[in-house]
Design a protein around this motif. Structure first.
Motif, short mmCIF file in Angstrom:
data_model
loop_
_atom_site.label_atom_id
_atom_site.label_comp_id
_atom_site.label_asym_id
_atom_site.label_seq_id
_atom_site.Cartn_x
_atom_site.Cartn_y
_atom_site.Cartn_z
N VAL A 47 11.74 -6.57 -20.76
CA VAL A 47 10.76 -6.84 -19.71
C VAL A 47 10.85 -8.28 -19.23
CG1 VAL A 47 8.29 -7.08 -19.23
CG2 VAL A 47 9.14 -5.01 -20.34
N VAL A 48 10.90 -9.24 -20.15
CA VAL A 48 10.94 -10.65 -19.76
C VAL A 48 12.18 -10.92 -18.90
CG1 VAL A 48 11.29 -13.01 -20.61
CG2 VAL A 48 9.58 -11.53 -21.68
N HIS A 49 13.32 -10.43 -19.31
CA HIS A 49 14.54 -10.70 -18.54
C HIS A 49 14.56 -9.95 -17.21
CE1 HIS A 49 15.84 -12.35 -22.42
NE2 HIS A 49 16.70 -13.04 -21.71
N GLN A 50 14.00 -8.75 -17.17
CA GLN A 50 13.94 -8.03 -15.90
C GLN A 50 12.99 -8.72 -14.92
OE1 GLN A 50 12.97 -4.06 -17.21
NE2 GLN A 50 15.11 -3.53 -17.61
N TRP A 55 11.84 -12.46 -10.16
CA TRP A 55 11.42 -13.76 -9.65
C TRP A 55 12.59 -14.46 -8.95
CZ3 TRP A 55 6.78 -13.76 -8.72
CH2 TRP A 55 5.76 -13.51 -9.64
N MET A 56 13.79 -14.36 -9.53
CA MET A 56 14.95 -15.01 -8.91
C MET A 56 15.32 -14.32 -7.59
SD MET A 56 17.40 -16.33 -12.04
CE MET A 56 17.26 -14.91 -13.15
N LYS A 57 15.11 -13.02 -7.52
CA LYS A 57 15.34 -12.31 -6.26
C LYS A 57 14.40 -12.83 -5.18
CE LYS A 57 15.33 -7.64 -4.25
NZ LYS A 57 15.17 -6.17 -4.53
N LEU A 58 13.12 -12.97 -5.52
CA LEU A 58 12.14 -13.50 -4.57
C LEU A 58 12.48 -14.94 -4.19
CD1 LEU A 58 9.52 -13.44 -2.96
CD2 LEU A 58 8.28 -13.98 -5.08
N MET A 59 12.89 -15.73 -5.16
CA MET A 59 13.22 -17.12 -4.88
C MET A 59 14.42 -17.23 -3.94
SD MET A 59 13.32 -20.37 -7.46
CE MET A 59 13.87 -19.33 -8.80
N ALA A 60 15.46 -16.48 -4.22
CA ALA A 60 16.65 -16.52 -3.35
C ALA A 60 16.30 -16.06 -1.94
CB ALA A 60 17.75 -15.64 -3.94
N TYR A 61 15.51 -15.01 -1.82
CA TYR A 61 15.06 -14.50 -0.52
C TYR A 61 14.29 -15.59 0.23
CZ TYR A 61 12.56 -11.36 2.73
OH TYR A 61 12.03 -10.74 3.83
N ARG A 90 8.00 -22.41 -12.33
CA ARG A 90 7.08 -22.66 -13.45
C ARG A 90 6.75 -21.36 -14.16
NH1 ARG A 90 4.86 -26.30 -9.43
NH2 ARG A 90 5.27 -28.46 -10.06
N LEU A 91 6.55 -20.28 -13.41
CA LEU A 91 6.29 -18.98 -14.03
C LEU A 91 7.47 -18.54 -14.88
CD1 LEU A 91 4.64 -17.04 -11.06
CD2 LEU A 91 3.57 -17.52 -13.26
N MET A 92 8.68 -18.71 -14.35
CA MET A 92 9.88 -18.32 -15.09
C MET A 92 10.00 -19.10 -16.40
SD MET A 92 12.70 -17.97 -12.04
CE MET A 92 14.03 -17.92 -13.23
N THR A 93 9.69 -20.38 -16.34
CA THR A 93 9.78 -21.21 -17.54
C THR A 93 8.71 -20.84 -18.55
OG1 THR A 93 10.69 -23.03 -16.21
CG2 THR A 93 9.79 -23.59 -18.37
N ASP A 175 14.84 -29.19 -7.96
CA ASP A 175 15.94 -29.54 -8.86
C ASP A 175 15.42 -29.83 -10.26
OD1 ASP A 175 18.57 -29.99 -9.53
OD2 ASP A 175 18.84 -31.74 -8.24
N GLU A 176 14.34 -30.59 -10.33
CA GLU A 176 13.74 -30.93 -11.63
C GLU A 176 13.25 -29.68 -12.36
OE1 GLU A 176 9.90 -33.42 -13.39
OE2 GLU A 176 10.48 -33.65 -11.30
N LEU A 177 12.56 -28.80 -11.65
CA LEU A 177 12.02 -27.59 -12.27
C LEU A 177 13.13 -26.65 -12.71
CD1 LEU A 177 9.02 -26.98 -9.86
CD2 LEU A 177 8.87 -27.61 -12.28
N PHE A 178 14.21 -26.56 -11.94
CA PHE A 178 15.34 -25.72 -12.32
C PHE A 178 15.97 -26.27 -13.60
CE2 PHE A 178 19.43 -23.60 -12.09
CZ PHE A 178 19.13 -22.38 -11.51
N GLY A 179 16.08 -27.60 -13.68
CA GLY A 179 16.62 -28.22 -14.88
C GLY A 179 15.74 -27.98 -16.09
N LYS A 180 14.41 -28.05 -15.90
CA LYS A 180 13.48 -27.80 -17.01
C LYS A 180 13.60 -26.36 -17.49
CE LYS A 180 9.99 -31.30 -15.90
NZ LYS A 180 8.62 -31.55 -15.39
#
Length: 248
Positions: A47-50, A55-61, A90-93, A175-180
């Motif tokens: 579930v977590v990985h799905q 979230w990444m689909k929404l972000m890329a869109y 932040r949600l993903m992290t 960039d900072e959040l992606f790195g975190k």
């Protein structure tokens, strides 16, 4: 408690409009059937990985729209939509913390189910690695080249806290959040299998640290170094303590 009864309710077919609109039947069938889970934590792992992929689909869109608005110089749209991406990051992290409730022993059992799979194969992650650098090219053309400016002028020589500065800060925050997120994931690996272990690809997971140090927009980080070095050259890198004063 009748476990089988609740299992049946969790896997009931779509019937109500809400279920039909969200396709909950298909969504909830994306995980293994309960009786095929290797242990009690595997459902959480899936579930977590799905959810991360969603979230990444929404972000890329969303970032595709950000790129269009960057090219058009629509600063308010850019900042607002990048703000949405910041919240997603932040949600993903934060949700990675769920996986820290697994014991190393239970994770080893789940790992047997992955074949040679690796988080580096995530389709959402791979798309973001390709898409995000495009944002810099659009920012550069619209906010630097078109206006005859440089990153240094935006931050220092011609500093006005203007639209170009607001967009640059929104980009560096992403960039900072992606790195975190990547560092948080690294600590999760450290906690679950150890950093000296070999990945399912046969390579040491220590190599992931190089990726965690990656920056999408190095120009925005480097300008701070340049400004600080120049400041040190002007005011001195080592100065008297502010508690030091000459006797009257």
């Amino acid at each position: 408690m009748d476990r089988e009864k609740y299992y049946a309710l969790m896997q009931a077919p779509e019937a109500l409009d809400y279920e039909l609109y969200l396709k909950t039947g298909s969504l909830l069938a994306c995980q293994k059937p309960f009786d095929e889970l290797c242990n009690r934590d595997e459902l959480q792992f899936q579930v977590v990985h799905q959810v991360e992929e969603l979230w990444m689909k929404l972000m890329a869109y969303t970032l595709l729209d950000v790129d269009d608005y960057l090219k058009a110089g629509e600063t308010h749209r850019v900042v607002t939509l990048l703000g949405r991406c910041h919240r997603i990051m932040r949600l993903m992290t934060d949700q990675l913390d769920l996986l820290e409730t697994m014991s190393p022993k239970e994770y080893q059992e789940i790992r047997l189910q992955l074949g040679n799979g690796s988080g580096q194969e995530s389709p959402g992650f791979r798309i973001l690695l390709k898409l995000v650098p495009e944002l810099w090219r659009s920012f550069e053309q619209r906010y630097l080249v078109a206006e005859g400016r440089t990153v240094r002028s935006i931050y220092d020589e011609d500093y006005r806290h203007d639209a170009a500065y607001a967009v640059a800060e929104a980009l560096i925050e992403f960039d900072e959040l992606f790195g975190k997120f990547r560092w948080h994931h690294l600590f999760l690996i450290h906690r679950s299998i150890g950093m000296g272990a070999a990945s399912l690809k046969g390579r040491s997971v220590d190599l992931l640290q190089a990726g965690a140090k990656h920056r999408f927009f190095p120009e925005l980080w480097d300008v701070r170094v340049a400004m600080t070095d120049d400041w040190g050259g002007q005011y001195g890198r080592v100065r008297d303590s502010i508690g030091h004063s000459e006797a009257p």
